[in-house]
Each structure stands twice: as structure tokens, then as C-alpha cells.
Design an enzyme around this catalytic site. Structure first.
Site, mmCIF file in Angstrom:
data_model
loop_
_atom_site.group_PDB
_atom_site.id
_atom_site.type_symbol
_atom_site.label_atom_id
_atom_site.label_comp_id
_atom_site.label_asym_id
_atom_site.label_seq_id
_atom_site.Cartn_x
_atom_site.Cartn_y
_atom_site.Cartn_z
ATOM 1 N N SER A 77 -11.429 -2.014 -7.134
ATOM 2 C CA SER A 77 -11.959 -0.591 -7.052
ATOM 3 C C SER A 77 -10.950 0.685 -6.872
ATOM 4 C CB SER A 77 -12.473 -0.756 -5.474
ATOM 5 O OG SER A 77 -11.940 -0.461 -4.599
ATOM 6 N N TYR A 141 -13.009 2.107 -13.570
ATOM 7 C CA TYR A 141 -13.537 1.989 -12.528
ATOM 8 C C TYR A 141 -15.243 2.104 -12.625
ATOM 9 C CZ TYR A 141 -15.072 1.485 -7.781
ATOM 10 O OH TYR A 141 -16.167 1.443 -6.460
ATOM 11 N N LYS A 145 -18.296 -0.760 -13.118
ATOM 12 C CA LYS A 145 -19.243 -0.679 -11.536
ATOM 13 C C LYS A 145 -20.989 -0.654 -12.129
ATOM 14 C CE LYS A 145 -17.468 -2.003 -8.254
ATOM 15 N NZ LYS A 145 -17.877 -2.489 -6.732
ATOM 16 N N ARG A 221 -15.404 16.229 -0.873
ATOM 17 C CA ARG A 221 -16.057 15.002 -0.932
ATOM 18 C C ARG A 221 -17.377 14.982 0.063
ATOM 19 N NH1 ARG A 221 -14.017 15.410 -5.121
ATOM 20 N NH2 ARG A 221 -12.648 14.124 -6.349
HETATM 21 N N1 UFG Z 1 -6.569 13.765 -2.028
HETATM 22 C C1 UFG Z 1 -5.471 14.292 -1.473
HETATM 23 N N2 UFG Z 1 -4.679 13.639 -0.756
HETATM 24 C C2 UFG Z 1 -4.370 12.625 -1.207
HETATM 25 C C3 UFG Z 1 -5.127 11.211 -1.259
HETATM 26 C C4 UFG Z 1 -6.367 12.502 -1.770
HETATM 27 O O1 UFG Z 1 -6.058 15.287 -1.784
HETATM 28 O O2 UFG Z 1 -3.198 11.527 -0.548
HETATM 29 C C5 UFG Z 1 -7.961 14.419 -2.491
HETATM 30 C C6 UFG Z 1 -8.101 13.435 -3.405
HETATM 31 O O3 UFG Z 1 -7.838 14.638 -4.755
HETATM 32 C C7 UFG Z 1 -9.656 13.837 -3.423
HETATM 33 C C8 UFG Z 1 -9.878 13.580 -2.312
HETATM 34 O O4 UFG Z 1 -8.906 13.581 -1.264
HETATM 35 O O5 UFG Z 1 -9.745 15.626 -3.706
HETATM 36 C C9 UFG Z 1 -10.420 12.558 -1.642
HETATM 37 O O6 UFG Z 1 -9.766 10.761 -2.657
HETATM 38 P P1 UFG Z 1 -9.836 9.973 -1.947
HETATM 39 O O7 UFG Z 1 -8.451 9.138 -3.013
HETATM 40 O O8 UFG Z 1 -9.768 9.111 -0.460
HETATM 41 O O9 UFG Z 1 -10.695 9.556 -3.320
HETATM 42 P P2 UFG Z 1 -12.043 9.437 -4.327
HETATM 43 O O10 UFG Z 1 -12.826 10.411 -3.946
HETATM 44 O O11 UFG Z 1 -10.891 9.570 -4.811
HETATM 45 O O12 UFG Z 1 -12.548 8.535 -4.149
HETATM 46 C C10 UFG Z 1 -13.851 7.402 -4.217
HETATM 47 C C11 UFG Z 1 -13.715 6.373 -3.311
HETATM 48 C C12 UFG Z 1 -13.774 5.290 -5.050
HETATM 49 C C13 UFG Z 1 -14.390 5.957 -6.328
HETATM 50 C C14 UFG Z 1 -14.874 7.663 -6.389
HETATM 51 C C15 UFG Z 1 -15.883 8.209 -6.982
HETATM 52 O O13 UFG Z 1 -13.219 5.929 -2.827
HETATM 53 O O14 UFG Z 1 -13.918 4.285 -5.018
HETATM 54 O O15 UFG Z 1 -14.887 8.348 -5.633
HETATM 55 O O16 UFG Z 1 -15.382 9.318 -7.277
HETATM 56 F F1 UFG Z 1 -13.856 5.600 -7.154
#
Ligand code: UFG
Length: 329
Positions: A77, A141, A145, A221
């Protein structure tokens, strides 16, 4: 009911098992422990260690246990990893599901609840995102899915199997017991990374992009508590058991928070200044992802109980503070 939870030693899987056990259901877990943790296996569940790509292994579970329904979390994932190693995702996520469905059909097991993702939508055309919106994943990914959803649909048409696909937005938080929580290696998710700062494991957190078209320039988000996700799986199994049709549901709070707001809330919860470093955008991040979960509320009767971001981060903090290295000793 006797429920088989594939991937029940992982983050969302272990929380779902915990809620199922509390609800008095009989639970069988299968996990290959590649990303799951033996310590996260609920002692009240029966555990089989093995891989869903192994037909004999999957058959042996259905031969030994009289399974009423399957909840399927056994998949890779990580968006980033899927971009550099797409075939790993096609192998584990798609081929694994193919083997599973073959075995289910052969054993007459006809109900499956499946962990899907907001990544099936890709760049959203409007906010909040509805289940009827276009699905154009921007990474393997999300693509695998979405294909898993389709595989279930066509298997259903041919063999009468029914499925519920739950498209999660940003899963976070930890169980109230403090015994299970999020433990990924490497960690890529925002909230655990933020909490590594007050835990003394990193100096600062990076903000990936400050020039998005959002209220403070950082990505928005929809953060949803893992226990609320877990509850949705139980409702989905009940829905199928009552004869519900195959369907797809979004799961989110319907409220968006920017990266800066998440960091600010974590400062409040932990009492730590949590320095943040403004960094370039991370490839493939949509500016805004917010769910409409009206359909899950209406049809499944789902209602998130832990919607406040503060409560979500408090529960995550309780876990990470006491388990700074996850399940590792
Ligand atoms: N982010 C930062 N700094 C970090 C890590 C993340 O600014 O160190 C930001 C990312 O750019 C994003 C937000 O925080 O804007 C959330 O990031 P995450 O990695 O926590 O989560 P995502 O939104 O990328 O991912 C989630 C799920 C995935 C799914 C995705 C759908 O974890 O499984 O949403 O787009 F695929």
C-alpha cells in the site's frame, strides 16, 4: 459469524480484528508477516501464517474453517514504492486477489469486504469526492486496487460472490487500548512522521509543498480514525450477510485539514514545538482529497465516532510515545 481477516496483522487489519473480537465475532487471521507484525495478532483470533498467492495455503484455511465472510487487507500500500516497483503491486495485490477469489469460489464462500483507497480516483474532478466520480489512478497502487474492485465485480457476475469495497481516505490514529497502532517501515505517513519529532527521533518534519491552491498552500487531506474504519468493515460484513448488493463506499470524515493544521494540532496535543521545514512538493500528491461518505452513512449506517483531529492525534501519540520503535523491542 466466522470471519477470515487477510492481513489481520497489519495496521488497519489489526484494528478491525480488535473491533470484531470485541463484538463477539469468531475471527481467523491469515498474514504473511511481510509488513504485518506477529505482536499485532490478536490472541483471541486463530492465526495462520502464509501468503495469499499460495493457493494451497488459502485452500487449507477454507478446508479447515467454516468461513462465512472474508475481509481482505492483504496488499502492498505504498504509493511511492508502487511507482518504482509496479510489478510487486501487480503480483501481490492483483495476483494475490485472483488466487483468493478462485479459492473462495471453489469453497462456496461468497462474501468479501475489501480495503480499497481514495487513490482509485486519482486527481479529483470535484470536492467532496463521490463514489460515482471518475476513477483515473495516478499510480500503480491505486490502479491495482481499482483492478481488484473490478476483479471482484466480474467474479460476482460469474459466480454469485458479493463484495463491498471500502475506499479509505487518510487512515490514522490508534486503538484506545494503546496496545496496537501504526508501525510501518519505512514510515511515510504524515502523522507518525510528525510524532517522531516530540519522540526525539527526528529534528523536524518536512512540509511537502507550500504552493498548492489551498487556504495555506499545503495539501488538504481527510483524516479518518482507524477504529472508525474498522467499524465500517463490521457494518459491511453485516450488510452482505443480510443480502446487500455488491457496492463501493468512501470512508472519510468529510472535513479536510492542511498539512500545517495537522502539525499545529500535533503541537497542541504533545506540547512540543515540532519544528517544520518547508520543502518541495512530493511527486503525485493531489492538492485536496476530501470524501463524501454520505453513501456509507445512508446504506451501511456508518457514523465516525472519533472525528476530531485532536482526538485522532491524541490516540496516535499515546501509541507512538509508548512504542517509539513500533512493535520492535
Ligand atoms: N506530507 C508532508 N510531509 C511528510 C509526509 C507527508 O508534508 O513528511 C504530506 C503529503 O505530501 C500529503 C499529506 O502530508 O499531502 C498526507 O500524506 P500521507 O503520506 O500521510 O498520506 P497520503 O495522502 O499521501 O496517502 C494516503 C494513503 C494512501 C492513499 C492515498 C490516496 O496513505 O494509502 O492517501 O491518495 F493511497
Amino acid at each position: 459469524m466466522k470471519i477470515l481477516v487477510l492481513g489481520g496483522a497489519g495496521y488497519i487489519g489489526s484494528h478491525t480484528v480488535s473491533e470484531l473480537v470485541d463484538a463477539g465475532e469468531e475471527v481467523v487471521i491469515a498474514d504473511n508477516l511481510e509488513t504485518g507484525h506477529i505482536e499485532a495478532v490478536n490472541p483471541k483470533a486463530k492465526f495462520y501464517e502464509g501468503d495469499i498467492r499460495n493457493r494451497e495455503f488459502v485452500d487449507s484455511i477454507f478446508d479447515n474453517e467454516k468461513i462465512d465472510a472474508v475481509i481482505h487487507f492483504a496488499a502492498n500500500s505504498l504509493v511511492g514504492e508502487s511507482m518504482t516497483n509496479p510489478l510487486k503491486y501487480y503480483d501481490n495485490n492483483l495476483y494475490g486477489t485472483k488466487v483468493l477469489l478462485e479459492s473462495m469460489v471453489a469453497h462456496g464462500v461468497d462474501k468479501i469486504v475489501f480495503s480499497s483507497t481514495a487513490a482509485t480516483y486519482g486527481e479529483p474532478e470535484s470536492i467532496p469526492i463521490l463514489e460515482t466520480d471518475k476513477t483515473e489512478p495516478t499510480n500503480p497502487y491505486g490502479e491495482t486496487k481499482l483492478s481488484m474492485e473490478k476483479m471482484m465485480k466480474w467474479t460476482g457476475v460469474a459466480h454469485g460472490l458479493r463484495y463491498v469495497a471500502l475506499r479509505y481516505f487518510n487512515a490514522c490514529g490508534a486503538d484506545k487500548s494503546g496496545e496496537i497502532g501504526e508501525a510501518h517501515s519505512p514510515e511515510t505517513h504524515l502523522i507518525p512522521l510528525i510524532l517522531q519529532v516530540p519522540n526525539g527521533q527526528r529534528e523536524s518534519v518536512s512540509i511537502f509543498g507550500t504552493d498548492y491552491d489551498t487556504k495555506d498552500g499545503t495539501c488538504v487531506r481527510d483524516y479518518i480514525h482507524v477504529t472508525d474504519l474498522a467499524q465500517a468493515h463490521i457494518l459491511a460484513v453485516k450488510y452482505l450477510a443480510k443480502g446487500g448488493e455488491s457496492d463501493v463506499f468512501n470512508l472519510g470524515n468529510g472535513v479536510g485539514f492542511t498539512v500545517k493544521e495537522v502539525i499545529e494540532t500535533a503541537r497542541k496535543v504533545t506540547g512540543h514545538p515540532i519544528p517544520a521545514v518547508e520543502s518541495p512538493r512530493r511527486g503525485g500528491d493531489p492538492a485536496k482529497l476530501i470524501a463524501s461518505s454520505e453513501k456509507a452513512k445512508k446504506i451501511l449506517g456508518w457514523k465516525p465516532e472519533h472525528a476530531s483531529l485532536e482526538e485522532i492525534i491524541e490516540s496516535a501519540w499515546k501509541w507512538h510515545k509508548n512504542h517509539p520503535n513500533g512493535y520492535a523491542k
